[in-house]
Write an enzyme that holds these catalytic residues in place. Structure first.
Site, mmCIF file in Angstrom:
data_model
loop_
_atom_site.group_PDB
_atom_site.id
_atom_site.type_symbol
_atom_site.label_atom_id
_atom_site.label_comp_id
_atom_site.label_asym_id
_atom_site.label_seq_id
_atom_site.Cartn_x
_atom_site.Cartn_y
_atom_site.Cartn_z
ATOM 1 N N HIS A 152 -22.076 -15.970 2.154
ATOM 2 C CA HIS A 152 -23.490 -16.094 2.508
ATOM 3 C C HIS A 152 -24.253 -15.445 1.358
ATOM 4 O O HIS A 152 -24.397 -14.221 1.282
ATOM 5 C CB HIS A 152 -23.716 -15.371 3.843
ATOM 6 C CG HIS A 152 -25.123 -15.341 4.329
ATOM 7 N ND1 HIS A 152 -25.704 -16.384 4.997
ATOM 8 C CD2 HIS A 152 -26.076 -14.360 4.268
ATOM 9 C CE1 HIS A 152 -26.943 -16.055 5.339
ATOM 10 N NE2 HIS A 152 -27.188 -14.832 4.894
ATOM 11 N N HIS A 198 -30.976 -21.961 4.186
ATOM 12 C CA HIS A 198 -31.439 -21.509 5.496
ATOM 13 C C HIS A 198 -31.983 -20.092 5.397
ATOM 14 O O HIS A 198 -31.829 -19.418 4.371
ATOM 15 C CB HIS A 198 -30.301 -21.569 6.518
ATOM 16 C CG HIS A 198 -29.070 -20.813 6.111
ATOM 17 N ND1 HIS A 198 -28.210 -21.277 5.146
ATOM 18 C CD2 HIS A 198 -28.567 -19.625 6.524
ATOM 19 C CE1 HIS A 198 -27.222 -20.428 4.982
ATOM 20 N NE2 HIS A 198 -27.413 -19.408 5.797
ATOM 21 N N ASP A 253 -25.164 -20.908 1.946
ATOM 22 C CA ASP A 253 -23.740 -20.755 2.238
ATOM 23 C C ASP A 253 -22.926 -21.604 1.273
ATOM 24 O O ASP A 253 -23.201 -22.795 1.112
ATOM 25 C CB ASP A 253 -23.434 -21.180 3.673
ATOM 26 C CG ASP A 253 -23.957 -20.188 4.702
ATOM 27 O OD1 ASP A 253 -24.336 -19.073 4.306
ATOM 28 O OD2 ASP A 253 -23.985 -20.538 5.898
ATOM 29 N N HIS A 292 -16.615 -18.623 3.906
ATOM 30 C CA HIS A 292 -17.638 -18.913 2.900
ATOM 31 C C HIS A 292 -18.267 -17.603 2.440
ATOM 32 O O HIS A 292 -17.934 -16.530 2.954
ATOM 33 C CB HIS A 292 -18.720 -19.845 3.464
ATOM 34 C CG HIS A 292 -19.549 -19.252 4.566
ATOM 35 N ND1 HIS A 292 -19.088 -19.113 5.861
ATOM 36 C CD2 HIS A 292 -20.821 -18.756 4.562
ATOM 37 C CE1 HIS A 292 -20.040 -18.576 6.615
ATOM 38 N NE2 HIS A 292 -21.095 -18.338 5.848
ATOM 39 N N HIS A 308 -19.984 -11.847 4.348
ATOM 40 C CA HIS A 308 -18.778 -12.505 4.867
ATOM 41 C C HIS A 308 -17.577 -12.391 3.930
ATOM 42 O O HIS A 308 -16.492 -12.881 4.266
ATOM 43 C CB HIS A 308 -19.005 -14.003 5.161
ATOM 44 C CG HIS A 308 -20.053 -14.295 6.178
ATOM 45 N ND1 HIS A 308 -20.167 -13.591 7.359
ATOM 46 C CD2 HIS A 308 -21.047 -15.220 6.197
ATOM 47 C CE1 HIS A 308 -21.181 -14.067 8.052
ATOM 48 N NE2 HIS A 308 -21.734 -15.043 7.376
#
Length: 218
Positions: free
Chosen positions: A144, A53, A66, A142, A107
């Site tokens: 990123h 993405h 991710d 997760h 993250h």
């Protein structure tokens, strides 16, 4: 491949200068060939990927992937220099590699590396998480993982840059598509929509549809 357009360059420069950081130079240099990157975790384990993405999950270059490895441990995919990016909510990690390439890790929680540290492939960076040091959103622990090219701007400092700016104006200038890239023996191909795509294990041509689970064998 450098995708810096004049208007985008002005937007990025304005965003960065507004934070008292260095201006973005003209797009004169080219990044070196795509490096041989491992996946950013230990091979041999089950991994979930939410798919390929853009950095904001909405528009722009699809430079993000991710990943949620079973052991929850994020590792450097290649040797490089760590540059911690600081925000009011904490830090996130970037690693600058040879040839003008940067990988990003958002993250993460329990960061184990320091600013300026030299890391080797496989070194522990931290744990998957839901940290939002500069803003954004996260659902489920997760990392990123992002790709960037910085041939003109080694060791670029994005500290203090809001995620809304990083994921738009900076991504336009420096984001590099995941599509067609090989990580750890897996070829990643973007789908038409956000958070889709495939991961193909090149050794046996096994294809995993994303989002989905795969075993990250070599």
């Amino acid at each position: 491949m450098r995708k810096l357009h004049v208007r985008a360059a002005g937007l990025v420069a304005a965003a960065v200068l507004g934070l008292g950081l260095a201006a973005v130079p003209d797009a004169a240099a080219e990044a070196g060939p795509f490096p041989v990157l491992a996946l950013p975790f230990k091979a041999g384990q089950q991994v979930y990927s939410a798919g390929i993405h853009s950095d904001d999950g909405s528009t722009g270059v699809k430079n993000a992937l991710d990943l949620s490895p079973a052991d929850k441990t994020v590792r450097a995919p290649l040797a490089g220099t760590v540059h911690l990016q600081h925000c009011a909510g904490g830090d996130w990690v970037a690693i600058d590699h040879a040839g003008g390439w940067r990988t990003g890790y958002y993250h993460m929680e329990g960061i184990k590396v320091t600013d300026g540290e030299q890391v080797e492939a496989g070194d522990v960076l931290g744990s998957t998480g839901n940290a939002l040091p500069c803003g954004g959103s996260s659902t489920g622990a997760h990392v990123h993982f992002t790709l960037w090219t910085l041939p003109d701007e080694p060791a670029a400092n994005w500290s203090g840059l809001a995620y809304s700016q990083l994921s738009t104006t900076v991504a336009v200038a420096h984001g590099e598509p995941i599509d067609g890239k090989t990580l750890g023996g897996w070829l990643f191909t973007a789908g038409a929509d956000q958070y889709t795509g495939t991961a193909t294990h090149l050794a046996d041509r096994m294809v995993t549809q994303l989002p989905g689970h795969f075993r990250a064998k070599l």
